[in-house]
Write a protein that holds these residues in place. Structure first.
Motif, PDB file in Angstrom:
ATOM      1  N   UNK A  91      33.727  40.102  30.660  1.00 21.84           N
ATOM      2  CA  UNK A  91      34.387  39.477  31.816  1.00 21.84           C
ATOM      3  C   UNK A  91      35.822  39.064  31.495  1.00 21.84           C
ATOM      4  N   UNK A  92      36.028  38.543  30.303  1.00 19.49           N
ATOM      5  CA  UNK A  92      37.380  38.118  29.917  1.00 19.49           C
ATOM      6  C   UNK A  92      38.329  39.319  29.901  1.00 19.49           C
ATOM      7  N   UNK A  93      37.931  40.400  29.227  1.00 21.26           N
ATOM      8  CA  UNK A  93      38.807  41.570  29.150  1.00 21.26           C
ATOM      9  C   UNK A  93      39.008  42.204  30.518  1.00 21.26           C
ATOM     10  N   UNK A  94      37.963  42.179  31.324  1.00 20.25           N
ATOM     11  CA  UNK A  94      38.059  42.734  32.674  1.00 20.25           C
ATOM     12  C   UNK A  94      39.078  41.953  33.504  1.00 20.25           C
ATOM     13  N   UNK A  95      38.994  40.627  33.450  1.00 18.99           N
ATOM     14  CA  UNK A  95      39.935  39.792  34.205  1.00 18.99           C
ATOM     15  C   UNK A  95      41.367  40.027  33.739  1.00 18.99           C
ATOM     16  N   UNK A  96      41.563  40.218  32.456  1.00 20.00           N
ATOM     17  CA  UNK A  96      42.923  40.482  31.960  1.00 20.00           C
ATOM     18  C   UNK A  96      43.471  41.780  32.540  1.00 20.00           C
TER      19      UNK A  96
END
Length: 256
Positions: A91-96
């Motif tokens: 989720x973190x990498x996706x949001x970035x």
């Protein structure tokens, strides 16, 4: 001063900005307030194979109803290994990736600031989206004004936010177990399955995928109706025709 007035006064401090607009409830409240402060507000919506098609459609429709300029952006998000590996950090990498694309689209249209719909509860929980937004300089006016999820629900009633923009969406990757690699074929199959169930009137539904087994989650109060539905056999046949080898119903019910 009401929370909504406080939100609009906060937005009025920014001379030009774009709204990172998912089409969901939080960002719909933000876009509504922004449209009242800045009639020519721009909504930038990111869409990929990981996002249900109806999410983009709802976003476009509500932006048009508010008179906002709507800019859709898209990339091959599952080409990023930190995302397609579907580990707990996904989720973190996706949001970035999403926020970077929205920032680029905003700058291409002469807008240097991007606002998102993270609320005060998100900030207290320090969600992956909040972390990514902070790192990339995205501003969260709802959180700044101390607006919580419950406040947003009340504002949605006050502002007449359409029901389709109140649904709790989660990206299609959340339908697969952590660690199972994401592919476009799997994500499209899940989307087709959920669209099928929507067509039979089951809007609050998740189709979780375990190998090629479909695990259907429905609100418990709808389970009996589903089992007795005259379309039960047709739904089963359609899902197996799509490629699912097994179809089951989760007795634990619907998890947004």
């Amino acid at each position: 001063m009401t929370l909504y007035q406080k939100l609009k006064e906060t937005l009025a401090q920014y001379k030009s900005f774009a709204v990172a607009y998912s089409g969901g409830l939080d960002s719909s409240v933000l876009l509504k307030a922004a449209s009242e402060v800045c009639p020519s507000v721009t909504a930038v919506t990111y869409h990929s194979v990981m996002h249900p098609v109806w999410e983009k459609e709802n976003a476009a429709q509500y932006a048009a109803a508010l008179g906002a300029r709507f800019i859709p952006v898209s990339t091959d998000i599952i080409a990023v290994d930190d995302i397609s590996s579907n580990l707990p950090t996904r989720c973190y990498y996706c949001k970035r990736v999403i926020y970077r694309q929205i920032i680029c689209a905003a700058r291409d249209n002469g807008l240097s600031l991007v606002l998102d719909g993270s609320n005060a509860d998100d900030y207290r929980a320090s969600t992956p989206g909040v972390r990514a937004a902070r790192e990339l300089g995205i501003v969260s006016p709802l959180a700044q004004c101390g607006i919580t999820k419950q406040d947003i629900l009340r504002l949605a009633d006050l502002l007449g936010i359409p029901m389709q923009n109140r649904a709790t969406y989660a990206c299609l990757a959340s339908r697969l177990p952590a660690g199972e690699r994401l592919t476009a074929d799997k994500l499209r199959l899940i989307e087709r399955a959920e669209l099928l169930l929507h067509s039979y009137g089951y809007d609050a539904v998740r189709v979780r995928m375990h190998s090629y087994m479909a695990r259907i989650e429905l609100p418990k109060e709808l389970m009996q109706r589903f089992m007795q539905d005259g379309h039960f056999d047709s739904i089963y046949s359609a899902l197996t025709d799509m490629g699912f080898e097994y179809v089951c119903i989760d007795m634990g019910g619907y998890t947004p």
